[in-house]
Design an enzyme around this catalytic site. Structure first.
Site, PDB file in Angstrom:
ATOM      1  N   ARG A   1       5.449  -5.381  -8.567  1.00 57.91           N
ATOM      2  CA  ARG A   1       5.419  -6.404  -7.527  1.00 57.91           C
ATOM      3  C   ARG A   1       5.953  -5.790  -6.233  1.00 57.91           C
ATOM      4  O   ARG A   1       5.192  -5.446  -5.346  1.00 57.91           O
ATOM      5  CB  ARG A   1       6.249  -7.636  -7.981  1.00 57.91           C
ATOM      6  N   ASP A   2       7.255  -5.558  -6.169  1.00 59.99           N
ATOM      7  CA  ASP A   2       7.876  -4.998  -4.964  1.00 59.99           C
ATOM      8  C   ASP A   2       7.302  -3.615  -4.654  1.00 59.99           C
ATOM      9  O   ASP A   2       7.127  -3.241  -3.496  1.00 59.99           O
ATOM     10  CB  ASP A   2       9.390  -4.903  -5.197  1.00 59.99           C
TER      11      ASP A   2
ATOM     12  N   HIS B   1      19.713  -6.409  -6.819  1.00 60.57           N
ATOM     13  CA  HIS B   1      18.447  -5.773  -6.446  1.00 60.57           C
ATOM     14  C   HIS B   1      18.726  -4.919  -5.221  1.00 60.57           C
ATOM     15  O   HIS B   1      18.880  -5.437  -4.117  1.00 60.57           O
ATOM     16  CB  HIS B   1      17.416  -6.888  -6.165  1.00 60.57           C
TER      17      HIS B   1
ATOM     18  N   HIS C   1      18.012  -1.624  -2.566  1.00 64.18           N
ATOM     19  CA  HIS C   1      17.061  -0.663  -2.006  1.00 64.18           C
ATOM     20  C   HIS C   1      17.836   0.584  -1.606  1.00 64.18           C
ATOM     21  O   HIS C   1      18.968   0.495  -1.146  1.00 64.18           O
ATOM     22  CB  HIS C   1      16.322  -1.271  -0.806  1.00 64.18           C
TER      23      HIS C   1
ATOM     24  N   CYS D   1      10.150  -3.955   1.357  1.00 62.88           N
ATOM     25  CA  CYS D   1       9.666  -5.247   1.825  1.00 62.88           C
ATOM     26  C   CYS D   1       8.851  -5.056   3.100  1.00 62.88           C
ATOM     27  O   CYS D   1       9.375  -4.594   4.106  1.00 62.88           O
ATOM     28  CB  CYS D   1      10.858  -6.176   2.097  1.00 62.88           C
TER      29      CYS D   1
ATOM     30  N   ASN E   1      12.918   0.736  -3.675  1.00 66.54           N
ATOM     31  CA  ASN E   1      13.950   0.270  -4.595  1.00 66.54           C
ATOM     32  C   ASN E   1      14.720   1.468  -5.144  1.00 66.54           C
ATOM     33  O   ASN E   1      14.342   2.613  -4.927  1.00 66.54           O
ATOM     34  CB  ASN E   1      13.288  -0.467  -5.759  1.00 66.54           C
TER      35      ASN E   1
END
Lengths: 313, 313
Positions: free
Chosen positions: A13-14, A209, A211, A242, A251
Site C-alpha cells: 500500500r504505502d 509507523h 519513515h 506519502c 518506510n
C-alpha cells in the site's frame, strides 16, 4: 507461533501507491504469498480509494479476496472514508486502517477536510462496523498521521497528539497507528509521544509507523520498543513514502527491522532468510524498483541465531 | 562551547584508508579545516603506519602539523605500535589511538600478533608517554576492536570484553574506544557491553565507534547514549570500513548522527548546516567518493532548532 513483536508489511500500500506503473495483480499476490510464507503475520494489501484517484489500487477487490485465502495471514487495507470501509465490509477483510492527521494543514491537503470532519467520518465507520456480527466484524484501526511532525506545520504539540488519540479511542478505535509521516522524529520525541499515547490507550494495541527519511528509522523503532510498543509497520526494501507529504521518503526497511529485533532477542515469527528471499520475488516482477536495505547486502553476522523464547524471556 | 556529546570525525583515517587513490594533503587539510570550522571538536587526522603499508598516510607528518595549527581542534591519530606512537610524540599530536582486538583471530589477521603481545605493546606506549612532561603528553587511548562481534569468531563474550577493558585500564589507558568493527551489534547488546565497560571505566571516558553495516548504526548510538556514553566516532558521509574485516562497511554518518543528537536536545557544538556544507568541500576534491547520508538529502525538518542548554538540562 509466539511473537514478542508483531510486524506489519505496508509495502503493498504505502510502498507502491506512489508508483505510476500499475503492478499486476498476480505480482502483488506473489509478493503477499511469499512474505506470508516467510512468517509475516499481517499485510496491508491495498487501499480502498477510488481507482480514478489511485489507479494502482484498481484491483483492490481481487487482491483482498486472494489475500484472504492465504492461511494464517491477517489482511488489512487502508480506507480514506466510509465508502472505502463499506468495500472492506463486503469483502470480509480482517482490518481497516483509517488515517487522519493531527496537523490540520496536512489533513486539509491530504483529504480536503477538517480534522473534526475526519473524526466524524471515523465515528460513522465504527458505527457501521458495529452493525456487523462480531465474528465477521473487521478490526477498526485509527491512525494519526503527522503525530511526530508535519512538513507544513513543523513541530506538533504532544498535547495535540493526546487530544486526537483520546478522540479516536472515544470514537471506538480497536487499535491505533501513530505514524511519523514525514520522518521528522528522533528517539527522544518518539519516547515522549508513545509514552503519552500508551498512557491513554490502555489495552488497545498501538502500532508505530516510521519513515526513514532522515536515517533515524531503526533508532526510533528501538525507542518505541522501550516505551512498550510491540506493533510496527515497515516495508520490504523500505519502499514507500506519502505522495501528499513533501520530503517524505521510504518506510523503515522490513528486513533490517526484523534482523535488529531478532538480534535483540525479540521473536517476530519471521524467517529472516526467507524474508530476504522475498526481495527476489519482488524484483523479478518489478525490476525497476529500488529496494534499499542493509542486511540483505551485508549478510547475517557470523553466529547469528534468531530469537528464542528463552532469550526473550 | 558547552557540549553534551563529543563527536569525533574518523573519516580522514577510517574513511579513506581503504581508498587506493592518494588524497592530496591539501585536500585532506581543506576537509579538516572546514569540519573544524563547523564545530567538530576532535578529528582523527591520520594513521602513523608505515607508508609502504598504507600509502594513503604517507603525508601523516604534514597533515598532523597543519592540523595542530587549527585553533581549538583536538588532533588525534591512529597508531599500530610503539613506533607509530613515537612519531606522534615528536609531532606533539594531542591524542593517540591504539587499537587491539578482543577477538584473538581478528588480532592475528589485523596485526599478526597475539592479544597478549598487543597489550604488551600498549604498555610500552604508555610507559614512553609517561616520560614526556605532562603538559606536552598526548592522551593515550586504548581501543578494543570486534568488542561487539567478529566476522571470524562470531559472537564475543562480554566477559572477554570486560577482561580486555580491565587490561587496558590497568595498562594506563587515559581513554577507551569500543568499536563495532564489523557492524554486528543491535541495541540490546550495545547496552549490555557498554554498561559492563562503563562499570569498569569509572572516570575514564569511553567512546563508541559504530559501523552502519546492517542499518543499526544510529539505533546503536541511541542505545549507547542511554548507558551514559557521551563520545562517538562517525565519519562524514559514512565513509569508511576496516579493510581487514570482511563485510565491514562504512561508519555511521556524522551528519545524521549530529542531526539526531541535536533533535534529542543534546548539544554537539556542531553547526549542522555548516557540517552538511563540508560534503561539498570533500566532493570537490574527491568527486568519485560516495557519500551516504539521509539528512543531507532530506533536509532539516521544518521548525528544526539545534539543542539548547535549557532543552538538554
Amino acid at each position: 507461533m509466539e511473537r514478542d513483536v508483531v510486524m506489519r508489511e505496508v509495502g503493498l500500500r504505502d510502498g507502491i501507491q506512489g508508483i505510476t506503473d500499475f503492478v499486476e495483480t498476480e505480482d502483488k499476490l506473489r509478493w503477499i504469498r511469499a512474505e506470508a510464507d516467510a512468517g509475516m503475520p499481517e499485510i496491508e494489501v491495498t487501499s480502498y480509494v477510488p481507482p480514478k484517484l489511485l489507479p494502482q489500487f484498481a484491483d483492490a477487490e481481487a487482491v483482498t479476496r486472494e489475500s484472504l485465502s492465504v492461511v494464517g495471514l491477517k489482511v488489512a487495507a487502508l480506507i480514506p472514508n466510509i465508502k472505502g470501509a463499506q468495500r472492506g465490509f463486503e469483502l470480509g477483510v480482517h482490518k481497516l486502517n483509517f488515517v487522519m492527521s493531527v496537523s490540520e494543514t496536512h489533513n486539509q491537503k491530504n483529504v480536503r477536510r477538517s480534522r473534526e470532519t475526519s473524526l466524524e467520518e471515523f465515528r460513522s465507520i465504527v458505527a457501521s462496523a458495529r452493525e456487523i456480527p462480531s465474528h465477521k466484524r473487521p478490526v477498526i484501526c485509527g491512525g494519526l498521521a503527522t503525530a511526530l511532525g508535519c512538513s507544513y506545520e513543523g513541530k506538533i504539540e504532544i498535547s495535540e497528539v493526546v487530544r486526537w488519540t483520546v478522540a479516536l479511542l472515544e470514537a471506538g478505535a480497536d487499535e491505533l497507528i501513530i505514524p511519523d509521516t514525514v520522518g521528522y522524529a528522533a528517539p527522544a520525541l518518539v519516547k515522549q509521544v508513545f509514552r503519552a499515547v500508551l498512557a491513554e490507550a490502555g489495552d488497545i494495541p498501538v502500532a508505530a509507523h516510521f519513515h526513514d527519511t532522515r536515517g533515524t528509522g531503526l533508532a526510533n523503532l528501538a525507542a518505541a520498543l522501550e516505551t512498550g510498543v510491540r506493533h510496527f509497520d515497515a516495508s520490504l526494501g523500505g519502499m514507500g513514502g506519502c505522495p501528499f507529504a513533501p520530503g517524505a521518503s521510504g518506510n523503515i526497511v522490513m528486513e533490517d527491522a526484523v534482523y535488529m529485533l531478532e538480534s535483540m532477542g525479540l521473536r517476530t515469527g519471521i524467517d529472516i532468510e526467507k524474508l530476504i528471499g522475498v526481495r527476489d520475488v519482488v524484483t523479478k516482477s518489478l525490476p525497476n524498483l529500488r529496494l534499499d536495505g542493509a542486511i540483505s547486502r551485508a549478510g547475517l553476522p557470523r553466529g547469528f541465531s534468531p530469537a528464542t523464547a528463552s532469550a526473550a524471556a
